[in-house]
Design an enzyme around this catalytic site. Structure first.
Site, mmCIF file in Angstrom:
data_model
loop_
_atom_site.group_PDB
_atom_site.id
_atom_site.type_symbol
_atom_site.label_atom_id
_atom_site.label_comp_id
_atom_site.label_asym_id
_atom_site.label_seq_id
_atom_site.Cartn_x
_atom_site.Cartn_y
_atom_site.Cartn_z
ATOM 1 N N SER A 1 0.834 -1.205 0.000
ATOM 2 C CA SER A 1 0.000 0.000 0.000
ATOM 3 C C SER A 1 0.867 1.253 0.000
ATOM 4 O O SER A 1 1.949 1.265 0.599
ATOM 5 C CB SER A 1 -0.871 0.000 1.259
ATOM 6 O OG SER A 1 -1.460 1.255 1.429
ATOM 7 N N TYR B 1 -0.538 -0.620 9.949
ATOM 8 C CA TYR B 1 -0.821 -1.034 8.566
ATOM 9 C C TYR B 1 0.395 -0.760 7.665
ATOM 10 O O TYR B 1 0.806 -1.607 6.868
ATOM 11 C CB TYR B 1 -2.047 -0.252 8.111
ATOM 12 C CG TYR B 1 -2.570 -0.555 6.741
ATOM 13 C CD1 TYR B 1 -3.315 -1.698 6.498
ATOM 14 C CD2 TYR B 1 -2.357 0.332 5.690
ATOM 15 C CE1 TYR B 1 -3.828 -1.957 5.239
ATOM 16 C CE2 TYR B 1 -2.866 0.087 4.428
ATOM 17 C CZ TYR B 1 -3.606 -1.062 4.208
ATOM 18 O OH TYR B 1 -4.115 -1.305 2.961
ATOM 19 N N LYS C 1 2.621 -3.436 5.654
ATOM 20 C CA LYS C 1 2.680 -3.379 4.193
ATOM 21 C C LYS C 1 4.122 -3.264 3.686
ATOM 22 O O LYS C 1 4.441 -3.767 2.603
ATOM 23 C CB LYS C 1 1.840 -2.205 3.687
ATOM 24 C CG LYS C 1 0.327 -2.421 3.853
ATOM 25 C CD LYS C 1 -0.133 -3.700 3.203
ATOM 26 C CE LYS C 1 -1.616 -3.767 2.913
ATOM 27 N NZ LYS C 1 -2.009 -5.137 2.484
#
Ligand code: NAI
Length: 287
Positions: free
Chosen positions: A151, A164, A168
């Protein structure tokens, strides 16, 4: 092109959003698909078989081949069971698309260890668990394609997504090494960095961008990365709406000292050290 015809493809988190679109396209291109999905909500709570079942029905109704799996990729056993489903149903595993994901957004100063853990477990450990289970089979058959879903929140940072983003980028670190270790066995490992209108982005993508960010745009990139023809490895490819572009980290020409520099010398050379003019994709000097 041979593409993915006849290949056995495992897609995690394929009960909705991007994973569903990938599953539909793989099946349409002649692949046999394991549609894994735990069937929980966006935060990873809950469980259900309906999401994966619905995608399998959609594929079979259209004349394709698919089987559902409801395991939790965040556990070692779950990862192994996803791959066993492929082996039991189709006798092999050629492609793993690591797509399952959850969010537990919080600004870093408010982030609890549980929020950190939950996100790393699904994205990073989940990728490890499923890929690890498939890897020996890929090595043995001297063929494999692995895709991870990274991401821009990890690649470039985003407010409230330390957990997150770390997960990622961890996945990018993983494919860098898988690309090196898989090369001799004709196994590639690449990352896709999507941007799409799904339940995950429902409250972050502005309304006027929604129509342009159909998740279907991302799937041709993923399927191509998993095709026989694509032998690129260790790459990060962005796919967002109709726009596709490679992302790479660049290394500057830099400055070479012939002695241990003083802190002042580093400060004085700062601009030259940082200058990205004539930079090139970075490489591991030890590789
Ligand atoms: P989504 O929420 O629709 O899809 C994620 C799927 O993963 C859900 O169906 C969910 O049930 C499943 N899942 C969650 N935890 C699981 C587990 N432990 N085991 C098995 N399945 C599990 O969201 P979306 O947008 O389709 O996300 C797909 C991937 O793309 C995620 O990894 C996400 O982080 C990534 N991504 C999405 C972007 C976007 O713009 N939508 C941007 C960047 C990355």
């Amino acid at each position: 092109m041979a593409g993915v015809k006849g290949r056995v493809v495992v897609i995690t988190g394929a009960g909705g959003g991007l994973g569903r679109q990938h599953a539909l396209l793989f099946a349409q291109q002649g692949a046999r698909v394991v549609v894994n999905d735990l069937g929980g909500d966006r935060e990873g709570s809950g469980f259900g078989s309906d999401m994966a079942d619905a995608v399998v029905s959609e594929i079979t109704r259209a004349g394709g081949e698919a089987i559902a799996n409801y395991d939790n990729v965040a556990t070692v056993e779950g990862g192994a069971d996803v791959v066993s489903t492929a082996l039991d149903a189709f006798g092999q595993v050629d492609v793993v698309v690591n797509n399952a994901g959850i969010l537990r957004d919080k600004s870093f100063h408010k982030m609890a260890p549980e929020q950190w853990d939950a996100v790393l477990r699904v994205h990073l450990y989940g990728t490890f668990n499923v890929t690890r289970a498939a890897w020996p089979h890929m090595r043995e058959q001297q063929y494999g394609r692995v895709v991870v879903t990274t991401s821009t929140s990890g690649l470039f940072g985003n407010f409230g997504q330390a957990n997150y983003g770390a997960a990622k980028m961890g996945m990018v670190g993983l494919i860098n090494t898988l690309a090196v270790e898989g090369a001799r066995s004709n196994i590639t490992a690449n990352a896709v960095a999507p941007l799409a209108n799904t339940r995950m982005t429902a409250d972050v993508i502005p309304d006027d961008a929604r129509l342009d960010l159909d998740p279907a745009y991302v799937s041709p990139m993923v399927v191509y990365l998993c095709s026989e023809e694509c032998t690129d490895t260790g790459a990060i490819m962005m796919a967002s709406g109709g726009h596709y572009a490679r992302i790479a980290y660049m290394q500057a020409q830099g400055v070479q000292f012939d002695h241990v520099p003083s802190v002042e010398e580093i400060a004085l050379s700062w601009e030259e050290i940082s200058d990205l003019t004539d930079s090139a994709p970075g490489r591991n000097p030890l590789a």
